[in-house]
Write a protein that holds these residues in place. Sequence first.
Motif, mmCIF file in Angstrom:
data_model
loop_
_atom_site.group_PDB
_atom_site.id
_atom_site.type_symbol
_atom_site.label_atom_id
_atom_site.label_comp_id
_atom_site.label_asym_id
_atom_site.label_seq_id
_atom_site.Cartn_x
_atom_site.Cartn_y
_atom_site.Cartn_z
ATOM 1 N N ILE A 36 0.825 -1.217 0.000
ATOM 2 C CA ILE A 36 0.000 0.000 0.000
ATOM 3 C C ILE A 36 0.860 1.268 0.000
ATOM 4 C CG2 ILE A 36 -1.768 1.291 1.286
ATOM 5 C CD1 ILE A 36 -3.055 -1.416 1.951
ATOM 6 N N PRO A 37 1.876 1.362 0.877
ATOM 7 C CA PRO A 37 2.738 2.553 0.786
ATOM 8 C C PRO A 37 3.381 2.736 -0.601
ATOM 9 C CG PRO A 37 3.153 1.413 2.844
ATOM 10 C CD PRO A 37 2.198 0.551 2.068
ATOM 11 N N GLN A 40 0.666 4.117 -2.807
ATOM 12 C CA GLN A 40 0.347 5.492 -2.422
ATOM 13 C C GLN A 40 1.395 6.462 -2.950
ATOM 14 O OE1 GLN A 40 -0.082 4.752 1.807
ATOM 15 N NE2 GLN A 40 -2.278 5.149 1.745
ATOM 16 N N SER A 70 -5.814 -5.782 -7.022
ATOM 17 C CA SER A 70 -6.908 -5.978 -6.069
ATOM 18 C C SER A 70 -6.901 -4.882 -5.008
ATOM 19 C CB SER A 70 -6.820 -7.363 -5.421
ATOM 20 O OG SER A 70 -5.900 -7.348 -4.338
ATOM 21 N N ILE A 71 -5.721 -4.389 -4.678
ATOM 22 C CA ILE A 71 -5.621 -3.312 -3.686
ATOM 23 C C ILE A 71 -6.101 -1.993 -4.290
ATOM 24 C CG2 ILE A 71 -4.003 -1.936 -2.335
ATOM 25 C CD1 ILE A 71 -2.285 -4.545 -2.135
ATOM 26 N N PHE A 74 -9.760 -1.834 -4.493
ATOM 27 C CA PHE A 74 -10.491 -1.935 -3.220
ATOM 28 C C PHE A 74 -10.580 -0.584 -2.524
ATOM 29 C CE2 PHE A 74 -10.786 -2.669 1.360
ATOM 30 C CZ PHE A 74 -11.831 -3.562 1.435
ATOM 31 N N TYR A 75 -9.478 0.140 -2.489
ATOM 32 C CA TYR A 75 -9.418 1.376 -1.724
ATOM 33 C C TYR A 75 -9.813 2.584 -2.561
ATOM 34 C CZ TYR A 75 -6.910 -1.337 1.795
ATOM 35 O OH TYR A 75 -6.569 -2.261 2.740
ATOM 36 N N ALA A 76 -10.658 3.417 -1.953
ATOM 37 C CA ALA A 76 -11.209 4.563 -2.683
ATOM 38 C C ALA A 76 -10.137 5.570 -3.083
ATOM 39 C CB ALA A 76 -12.260 5.251 -1.818
ATOM 40 N N GLN A 77 -9.016 5.577 -2.354
ATOM 41 C CA GLN A 77 -7.996 6.591 -2.605
ATOM 42 C C GLN A 77 -7.354 6.449 -3.984
ATOM 43 O OE1 GLN A 77 -4.405 6.011 -0.371
ATOM 44 N NE2 GLN A 77 -4.005 8.192 -0.184
ATOM 45 N N PHE A 78 -7.275 5.224 -4.479
ATOM 46 C CA PHE A 78 -6.502 5.007 -5.700
ATOM 47 C C PHE A 78 -7.295 5.343 -6.964
ATOM 48 C CE2 PHE A 78 -4.426 2.012 -2.682
ATOM 49 C CZ PHE A 78 -3.246 2.715 -2.593
ATOM 50 N N ALA A 131 -16.426 11.129 1.404
ATOM 51 C CA ALA A 131 -17.289 10.778 2.533
ATOM 52 C C ALA A 131 -17.345 11.880 3.580
ATOM 53 C CB ALA A 131 -16.830 9.478 3.153
ATOM 54 N N CYS A 132 -16.205 12.314 4.072
ATOM 55 C CA CYS A 132 -16.263 13.366 5.089
ATOM 56 C C CYS A 132 -14.909 14.035 5.174
ATOM 57 C CB CYS A 132 -16.644 12.818 6.456
ATOM 58 S SG CYS A 132 -16.902 14.103 7.696
ATOM 59 N N PRO B 194 -18.814 9.537 8.783
ATOM 60 C CA PRO B 194 -19.056 10.907 8.344
ATOM 61 C C PRO B 194 -19.655 11.698 9.505
ATOM 62 C CG PRO B 194 -20.619 9.380 7.309
ATOM 63 C CD PRO B 194 -19.620 8.552 8.051
ATOM 64 N N ARG B 231 -6.217 7.956 8.623
ATOM 65 C CA ARG B 231 -6.816 8.297 7.325
ATOM 66 C C ARG B 231 -5.883 9.221 6.540
ATOM 67 N NH1 ARG B 231 -12.320 11.281 7.437
ATOM 68 N NH2 ARG B 231 -12.586 10.352 5.407
ATOM 69 N N ALA B 273 -6.145 4.075 3.096
ATOM 70 C CA ALA B 273 -6.294 4.421 1.682
ATOM 71 C C ALA B 273 -7.754 4.620 1.305
ATOM 72 C CB ALA B 273 -5.645 3.341 0.826
ATOM 73 N N GLY B 274 -8.557 4.930 2.308
ATOM 74 C CA GLY B 274 -9.930 5.264 1.981
ATOM 75 C C GLY B 274 -10.850 4.068 1.916
ATOM 76 N N ALA B 275 -11.011 3.383 3.035
ATOM 77 C CA ALA B 275 -11.997 2.308 3.108
ATOM 78 C C ALA B 275 -12.574 2.337 4.511
ATOM 79 C CB ALA B 275 -11.355 0.959 2.811
ATOM 80 N N ARG B 292 -6.045 -6.147 0.886
ATOM 81 C CA ARG B 292 -7.383 -5.565 0.895
ATOM 82 C C ARG B 292 -7.901 -5.607 2.319
ATOM 83 N NH1 ARG B 292 -10.036 -6.389 -4.587
ATOM 84 N NH2 ARG B 292 -12.079 -6.351 -3.632
ATOM 85 N N PHE B 443 -24.289 5.066 1.987
ATOM 86 C CA PHE B 443 -22.904 5.054 2.456
ATOM 87 C C PHE B 443 -22.441 3.626 2.752
ATOM 88 C CE2 PHE B 443 -19.762 5.189 5.880
ATOM 89 C CZ PHE B 443 -18.833 6.075 5.363
#
Lengths: 181, 598
Positions: A36-37, A40, A70-71, A74-78, A131-132, B194, B231, B273-275, B292, B443
């Motif tokens: 992940i790092p 990122q 798969s990573i 899965f993660y919204a950041q990517f 999201a927030c 949130p 986060r 990473a945003g999950a 994951r 959400f």
Amino acid sequence: MKQATAADLRTLAQDHPVFAVKEIVDKHIESKGAAIPILQEIQNVFGYISPELLRRAGEFSGIPVNELYSIVTFYAQFRMEPTGEHLIQVCHGTACHLAGAERITESIQFETKAGPGKTSDDGMFTMEKVACLGCCSLAPVLTIDEETYGKLSPEKVRKIIKDVRRKNPEHSASKGDNESA
Amino acid sequence: MHDKQYRVKVGLATCGIAGGAAKVYQILKDRLQESGIEVERTGCIGMCYNEPLVEVIEADGQSYLYGNLEPEDSLHIVDEHIEKGKPVRNLLVLGRSAETDDQTFLEKQRRILLKNCGHIDPEEIQSYIDADGYKGLRRALEQMTPESVIEEIKQSGLRGRGGAGFPTHLKWGLTRQADGAQKYIVCNADEGDPGAFMDRSVLEGDTHSVLEGMLIAGYAIGASIGYVYIRAEYPLAIRRLKIAIKQAEGKGLLGKNILGSNFSFELFIREGAGAFVCGEETALLMSIEGKRGMPRFRPPFPAQKGLFGCPTSINNVETFANVPRILHLGASAYNQLGTEESKGTKVFALAGKIRRGGLIEIPMGTTINEIVFDIGGGISTGKPFKAIQTGGPSGGCIPAELGDTPVDYESLKKIGAIMGSGGLLVMDEETCMVDVARYFLSFTREESCGKCTFCRAGTHQMLKILERITQGEGREEDVDLLIELAEKIKAGSLCGLGQTAPNPVLTTIKYFRNEYDAHVKEKYCPAKKCKALITYEIDPEACTGCTLCARNCPVDAISGMKKEAHVIDQSICISCGLCINSCKFDAVTVSSKPKQLV
């Protein structure tokens, strides 16, 4: 040897993207759970993770590409696609939802012509719903290129977008050409 | 000029910066450069509704807090207060001769955990040390055995502040007893709900307290490595954490043989990473391991087999931040606060339709009404208070009638809600509860990791039902179907995400069934929020023909001549509400009745 900073890597990435990936992998591979790092930092340096970058990251790290894929999914950041020149993140946290985030999203779309998750045709704006952002007392909130704007109204959105456009007077639809050149 | 008699502090947490505090800080810094007064930086003062905030402290310690400042106001404060010694009363929010009622915001609070937030400089370790920082760690290392640290935590009654309320000493004790040469401490800073920003504020405003708590925990359970899983959306908190780690290493408070003892501890930061699901402990561990973030079956619990297969204690930011306070004050002083079962204080992020939203800390057992009216100053819109939502997407909506409920783990559970991590969302009459339920389900549907069928497919189906209800296409049997699905999702999900995802729907059905019935049976939205069920119209009597609404309408649905009453073409109108917002004469009205499309 001193570890390469993000700025160094960005410079390196311009001429030698493959070397930059190698540097990034080497920087992290020794630590446990490095996948992940690594991803990122690749996104940080390149702005997004293209299939080619993913393949290279797998090659240098020895982590199977399907695992990296798969990573990334899965993660919204990517992100697997480049963003426009300006990234707009519209907060859809609860407080912002109550304060009318939907309406703000609509007015951004109206002003920039970029729908949620999309980039405008002129390549200038990408809009993301998030999201927030944790600024609930200032709801509704958005960030443009990491600068936060709060207590929004559709009128305020219009003004903000106008200001951003004004700061890029010579911008035209030719951005795509520049990139491929 | 009364130089050096004054101290000037600016609140520079994320929300302050968003409110314009960085500009104010820069202006003050430039202006005061020559006077020798250094403008200090501090964390979240808590009064988010008054940002940006500047505190001026006089030589005798008298503090004046200025709020809602425009950049030019800060220069005015320098001219009047610092140069002439005259506080600017109309800008004051707290302090002698302030004209506002903001004092009541603080009166019912007990700031133990937040005592440093907004007072110390989070980027200076000395500032923390001067405020009794690292005394708890010193006491643990110099005077206590690991077992007696755990015993002290037990006496304090501290329970997990992430929401579930599991006794912290049990978690530590189990991890300590588990076999394994290598053990880990993990700080869960993946604050994903949130509407919640407590952990961010603590990390930004009192960074070292979290580090100190982790160190004490490491000593107690016998761990030598810690991870903070935070986060990526919190760049300022991450930056301050990095600074704090470096400074602590420099002072011999982190690294080998801490404070001359045998205890050594290393700390690493991992960015999420945003999950949302990674707030769940087993998913979080998977994520640190570089996979994951999908939850796994428990047992084995992380205390036995956690990070990289080793015994691991995972605690929340606020839990860790409580630990140094407990060791410094002593458990018997700490457990004086709170109720029988819930000790101490809890930090909440108060937001929504509230006059004074911000970061608050209350003793457990404070009632909801006290929070909303005494601390929060009531509803911002002036409309009646309708409900409060706790615990984000896992929590429930508590109706105003239950405003006397004390906020503690058991009382909230009894009425179908949860303590949660600390988000408190206040809703007024204009909030549609069906829409709120739909919002939370959208959400959780998005954030479900997909491992358990009921969570993955069940939340999807629930969302579909809620969407058709809000669109006026609800069916007679829909509410019962929602309840049935909710029960099955709760029973058929592995982790907390699925087990709690239906809570917002169940509590809104329980307390606001009439609103569901209105949507389903009468195709009517009492709060006038659901787009498909509302109609905007222009009152020809009130309309002055200023054309503002017509110019603002994104779909050109409004027509009319200048200085003549305008009309909305209902076949084009998308109910975005821009017209009602822009009208200066209250001529646009909204009503809820089935839309008659031409």
